[in-house]
Motif scaffolding. Structure first.
Motif, PDB file in Angstrom:
ATOM      1  N   SER A  10       0.988  -1.222  -0.037  1.00  0.00           N
ATOM      2  CA  SER A  10       0.013   0.074  -0.152  1.00  0.00           C
ATOM      3  C   SER A  10       0.906   1.373  -0.192  1.00  0.00           C
ATOM      4  CB  SER A  10      -0.835   0.062   1.287  1.00  0.00           C
ATOM      5  OG  SER A  10      -1.653  -1.144   1.208  1.00  0.00           O
ATOM      6  N   TRP A  12       0.996   5.159   1.168  1.00  0.00           N
ATOM      7  CA  TRP A  12       0.399   6.069   2.341  1.00  0.00           C
ATOM      8  C   TRP A  12       1.047   7.318   1.962  1.00  0.00           C
ATOM      9  CZ3 TRP A  12       1.375   3.122   7.656  1.00  0.00           C
ATOM     10  CH2 TRP A  12       0.756   1.906   7.622  1.00  0.00           C
ATOM     11  N   THR A  49      -4.368   6.573   2.899  1.00  0.00           N
ATOM     12  CA  THR A  49      -3.833   5.629   1.821  1.00  0.00           C
ATOM     13  C   THR A  49      -4.188   6.262   0.483  1.00  0.00           C
ATOM     14  OG1 THR A  49      -4.194   3.731   3.211  1.00  0.00           O
ATOM     15  CG2 THR A  49      -4.415   3.325   1.023  1.00  0.00           C
ATOM     16  N   SER A  52      -3.748   0.960  -2.918  1.00  0.00           N
ATOM     17  CA  SER A  52      -3.292  -0.337  -2.309  1.00  0.00           C
ATOM     18  C   SER A  52      -3.270  -1.451  -3.496  1.00  0.00           C
ATOM     19  CB  SER A  52      -4.372  -0.982  -1.190  1.00  0.00           C
ATOM     20  OG  SER A  52      -5.465  -0.987  -1.756  1.00  0.00           O
ATOM     21  N   THR A 115      -0.912   0.346  -9.394  1.00  0.00           N
ATOM     22  CA  THR A 115      -2.127  -0.699  -8.943  1.00  0.00           C
ATOM     23  C   THR A 115      -2.423  -1.331 -10.565  1.00  0.00           C
ATOM     24  OG1 THR A 115      -2.902   0.317  -6.943  1.00  0.00           O
ATOM     25  CG2 THR A 115      -4.365  -1.113  -8.094  1.00  0.00           C
ATOM     26  N   THR A 185       1.433  -4.347   3.615  1.00  0.00           N
ATOM     27  CA  THR A 185       0.314  -4.490   4.600  1.00  0.00           C
ATOM     28  C   THR A 185      -0.312  -5.973   4.341  1.00  0.00           C
ATOM     29  OG1 THR A 185      -1.107  -3.245   2.880  1.00  0.00           O
ATOM     30  CG2 THR A 185      -0.185  -2.054   4.719  1.00  0.00           C
TER      31      THR A 185
END
Length: 201
Positions: A10, A12, A49, A52, A115, A185
């Motif tokens: 993820s 952040w 976030t 992810s 992603t 994560t």
């Protein structure tokens, strides 16, 4: 192309480490765990976030280096909106974050590049999916407690609300720029690992 089992990281965004807001939020998260749950609620770093489901095949340093340069400090304004509660483990009590243009630009780019692009053959498809995700799914927030039970007790809610009144009486509820971190994560919260980090340029 990465498989679903490889999508473990993820990205952040946090307030600057040396800012009063970062320290106040970290203290709040830690204090909620200790005072309300006897330390049983996991402690974690305050963060928004950005995206992810990032593949482990990506180079962590390259990820944060790219993300830190998408938008300038002056154009990345993060503003806390209000407190909310929900049934989800990671959103039991959380601060909603305003969808400012800078935040949405950074989150959309992160979703597209980290992603979707590694898992798709088409850059156009990745761009379309990222735009759709930003419009319909992205819900920026800072979680304050992770907890398994369906609802928080009223006493816990009162504790959080009183603590936030004190926090915002002494600390501005917004920041510019901040730090991006790539985090594994996939493990239990207490075992999350920061793989790379970089200040927004």
């Amino acid at each position: 192309m990465a498989g679903n089992n490889d999508l473990k990281y993820s990205l952040w965004l946090s307030p600057p480490d040396n800012s009063p807001l970062f320290r106040a939020l970290q203290d709040l998260i830690d204090n909620i765990s200790e005072d309300c749950f006897g330390g049983a609620a996991p402690k974690f770093m305050p963060h928004v976030t950005l995206t992810s489901q990032i593949s482990v095949e990506l180079n962590p340093k390259e990820v944060v280096d790219h993300a830190s340069k998408v938008i300038s400090v002056s154009d990345l304004r993060i503003e806390i909106a209000d407190l909310d509660y929900g049934p989800i483990y990671t959103k039991k009590a959380f601060l909603r974050i305003k969808k400012t243009n800078g935040l949405l630009e950074l989150a959309e780019d992160s979703r597209r590049v980290f992603t979707y692009l590694p898992t798709l053959d088409s850059a156009a498809d990745a761009e379309d999916l990222a735009k759709e995700w930003i419009q319909f799914e992205y819900d920026p927030h800072i979680s304050l407690v992770y907890w398994q039970e369906p609802d928080l007790d009223d006493d816990v809610k009162s504790y959080i609300e009183d603590a936030l009144k004190e926090l915002f009486a002494n600390t501005q509820g917004s920041w510019n720029g901040g730090k991006v971190r790539l985090v594994d994560t996939s493990l239990p919260v207490d075992s999350w690992v920061v793989l790379a980090e970089s200040d927004i340029c």
